[in-house]
Design an enzyme around this catalytic site. Structure first.
Site, PDB file in Angstrom:
ATOM      1  N   LYS A 160       0.648  -1.209   0.010  1.00 10.66           N
ATOM      2  CA  LYS A 160       0.087   0.038  -0.040  1.00 10.66           C
ATOM      3  C   LYS A 160       0.715   1.281  -0.009  1.00 10.66           C
ATOM      4  O   LYS A 160       0.370   2.331  -0.257  1.00 10.66           O
ATOM      5  CB  LYS A 160      -1.016   0.078   1.212  1.00 10.66           C
ATOM      6  CG  LYS A 160      -1.863  -1.002   0.777  1.00 10.66           C
ATOM      7  CD  LYS A 160      -3.201  -1.010   1.774  1.00 10.66           C
ATOM      8  CE  LYS A 160      -4.240  -2.201   1.397  1.00 10.66           C
ATOM      9  NZ  LYS A 160      -3.997  -3.389   1.502  1.00 10.66           N
TER      10      LYS A 160
HETATM   11  C1  LIG Z   1      -4.489  -4.505   0.796  1.00  6.98           C
HETATM   12  C2  LIG Z   1      -3.711  -5.730   0.661  1.00  6.98           C
HETATM   13  C3  LIG Z   1      -3.915  -6.846  -0.230  1.00  6.98           C
HETATM   14  C4  LIG Z   1      -5.090  -6.831  -1.343  1.00  6.98           C
HETATM   15  O1  LIG Z   1      -4.948  -5.684  -2.216  1.00  6.98           O
HETATM   16  P1  LIG Z   1      -6.322  -5.120  -3.147  1.00  6.98           P
HETATM   17  O2  LIG Z   1      -5.736  -3.928  -3.873  1.00  6.98           O
HETATM   18  O3  LIG Z   1      -7.214  -4.691  -1.865  1.00  6.98           O
HETATM   19  O4  LIG Z   1      -6.760  -6.364  -3.693  1.00  6.98           O
HETATM   20  C5  LIG Z   1      -2.969  -7.811  -0.356  1.00  6.98           C
HETATM   21  N1  LIG Z   1      -2.043  -7.925   0.380  1.00  6.98           N
HETATM   22  C6  LIG Z   1      -1.937  -7.149   1.173  1.00  6.98           C
HETATM   23  C7  LIG Z   1      -0.556  -7.414   2.198  1.00  6.98           C
HETATM   24  C8  LIG Z   1      -2.425  -5.965   1.441  1.00  6.98           C
HETATM   25  O5  LIG Z   1      -2.096  -4.987   2.494  1.00  6.98           O
END
Ligand SMILES: *Cc1c(COP(=O)(O)O)cnc(C)c1O
Length: 497
Positions: free
Chosen positions: A113
């Site tokens: 993120k």
């Molecule tokens: C948020 C997240 C996901 C999922 O990603 P999306 O874009 O919501 O599909 C997968 N792995 C981790 C570690 C995350 O923080």
């Protein structure tokens, strides 16, 4: 380039407006009116560029209302100030010929993120300036763990902003809680609530949409905004790393220019895999998009059958950031596949909110089958995938990436498709030490930092500074409030009487 709402295609606005608004007033999400394209020669030329340089090129196609200087400043502030621990922002690891891992977790919070939330604050403040308001922006976040910390790190000390994060008092991991309660910065607030994630989310939505609250904020020169993955300013930065990864694999001789690359993504809200879809539409030779879910496998069923049905049991898994039953970014994909039919999309999502279910047309089902392949892993299968990857390659993955590796192995077994593969790795294994250690058959004794040291001995991966530093940090934010007291906390934090 204009942006339109998935529920009203006659609404057309510039990217700065889309980023400031976050979500359209009709409840739809903003999407680009036409997806820009790159030639193979352009993609190939990116092989010699740095990540920030590639980001500038991609943003210039999507944020056409931004000047080159504005884009450069945003990119520099996000990716060139040392907040990523590696020189390249992201890192490609080749496990064997045809199997590559894209590590997206070298940012300040050790989850992917950061790739978007390090730049969103800069895109947002630039957008606010461009839309001509002089209000201060207050970003409100409800988090189940990763998003809150990544948003705090992105927005801390960003001029003209405040960020307030609510998390469920007993609903985040020990490491995640420490990451948030020790947050520094002069414009940040973190508050636990006595309730679960849904309570936090519902509380934030209520504050967000209450006209009386908006009025009061406005009198004080403040407006709300969102750092949620429905914001286009979070999606655009994710397209960059798929374009960059393809270019770098060609540069490294792993791929011939034009050769297909299958991409596997551990998926929750559908943001990350949608970014890969946009990269494919732009002309990056991406083959199958392989959608990996945990036991909350609503997307596996949907991509296979065309029926989206959220009426099902909710599982708490070892990959908590994918514990989601409503994947909001799916709306963007369906809008594009419907040929931009906003009436049709409005109908589907009205059905989802009234019945918890919808079924797409035969035409869309066909497109879904061509574009995607989907499966899921239970917690047991995820741990087995972590263990297998360690045994085969000496490489340690976190639980979310473990889901992706497990699903990719199922894809190989099912199809025999040997197309070169890229697996998106979304978190550092140090964020989820209990499950990773248990998958590797190691003991999980001691506190979070002792577990990290055990994992370090086994994996050989350096412990991220951002996590080891927490050991000596004193928690600043120890308060918690009842669900009904969230608005009071917001007013107090913003100095509003
Ligand atoms: C948020 C997240 C996901 C999922 O990603 P999306 O874009 O919501 O599909 C997968 N792995 C981790 C570690 C995350 O923080």
């Amino acid at each position: 380039m204009y942006y339109e709402s998935t529920r009203n295609s006659t609404l057309k606005i510039a990217s700065a407006e889309a980023i400031v608004q976050g979500i359209s007033p009709d409840g739809g999400l903003f999407v680009p009116c036409g997806i820009p394209s790159l030639t193979l020669d352009e993609i190939s030329s990116f092989g010699k560029l740095s990540y920030p340089e590639i980001a500038e090129r991609v943003f210039s196609l999507y944020l056409t209302d931004f000047s080159a200087d504005e884009i450069r400043n945003c990119v520099k502030s996000a990716y060139c100030t040392g907040s990523f621990e590696t020189e390249n922002v992201d890192e490609l690891k080749t496990l064997r010929r045809g199997l590559n891992i894209l590590e997206l977790w070298h940012g300040p919070t050790c989850a992917f993120k950061d790739m978007a939330l390090q730049i969103l604050p800069h895109l947002l403040t630039a957008s606010v300036r461009k839309t001509g308001t002089d209000k201060k922006v207050c970003v409100l976040v409800a988090t189940s763990g990763d998003t809150g910390k990544a948003a705090l790190e992105g927005f801390k000390d960003a001029p003209g902003t405040n960020i307030l994060v609510f998390y469920p008092e007993n609903g985040v991991s020990a490491m995640q809680k420490l990451q948030m309660t020790t947050q520094d910065g002069s414009n940040v607030g973190v508050c636990a609530i006595k309730g679960n994630f849904d309570d936090a989310q519902t509380g934030v939505k209520k504050i967000f949409t209450d006209p009386a609250v908006a009025e009061k904020l406005s009198e004080n020169g403040i407006m709300f905004s969102s750092a949620n993955s429905i914001n286009w300013g979070r999606l655009a930065p994710q397209i960059v790393y798929y374009v960059a990864a393809y270019a770098k694999l060609v540069e490294a001789g792993e791929l011939e220019l034009g050769e297909k690359l299958n991409v596997t993504v551990p998926t929750g809200n559908f943001g990350n895999i949608l970014a890969a879809y946009y990269a494919k539409c732009m002309g990056v030779p991406i083959g199958k998009l392989i959608c990996a879910s945990n036991s909350n496998n609503v997307l596996t069923d949907f991509l296979r059958t065309g029926v989206y049905d959220r009426n099902r049991r909710f599982y708490t898994t070892i990959s908590p950031s994918m514990d989601i039953l409503v994947s909001s970014n799916l709306e963007r994909l369906l809008y594009h596949l419907s040929g931009g039919d906003s009436d049709y999309i409005s109908g589907l999502f009205a059905e989802l909110s009234s019945k918890g279910r919808f079924e797409v047309s035969d035409g869309i089902k066909k497109s879904l089958r061509e574009l995607f392949w989907a499966d899921f892993c239970t917690d047991g299968e995820t741990k087995a995938a972590i263990s297998d990857t360690y045994k085969s390659f000496g490489y340690t993955v976190d639980t979310h990436t473990g889901v992706a590796v497990g699903v990719y192995n199922k894809y190989l077994a099912d199809t025999g498709d040997k197309t070169c593969a890229l697996i998106a790795s979304t978190a550092s294994p140090y964020k989820f030490p209990d499950a990773v250690l248990s998958a590797l058959g190691a003991s999980c004794g001691g506190d979070e930092f002792e577990k990290a040291e055990t994992l370090c001995k086994i994996s050989g991966l350096p412990i991220p500074k951002a996590l080891s530093e927490l050991r000596s940090k004193k928690p600043r934010f120890t308060g918690s409030v009842e669900r009904g007291e969230m608005l009071g906390y917001v007013y107090e934090a913003l100095g509003i009487k």
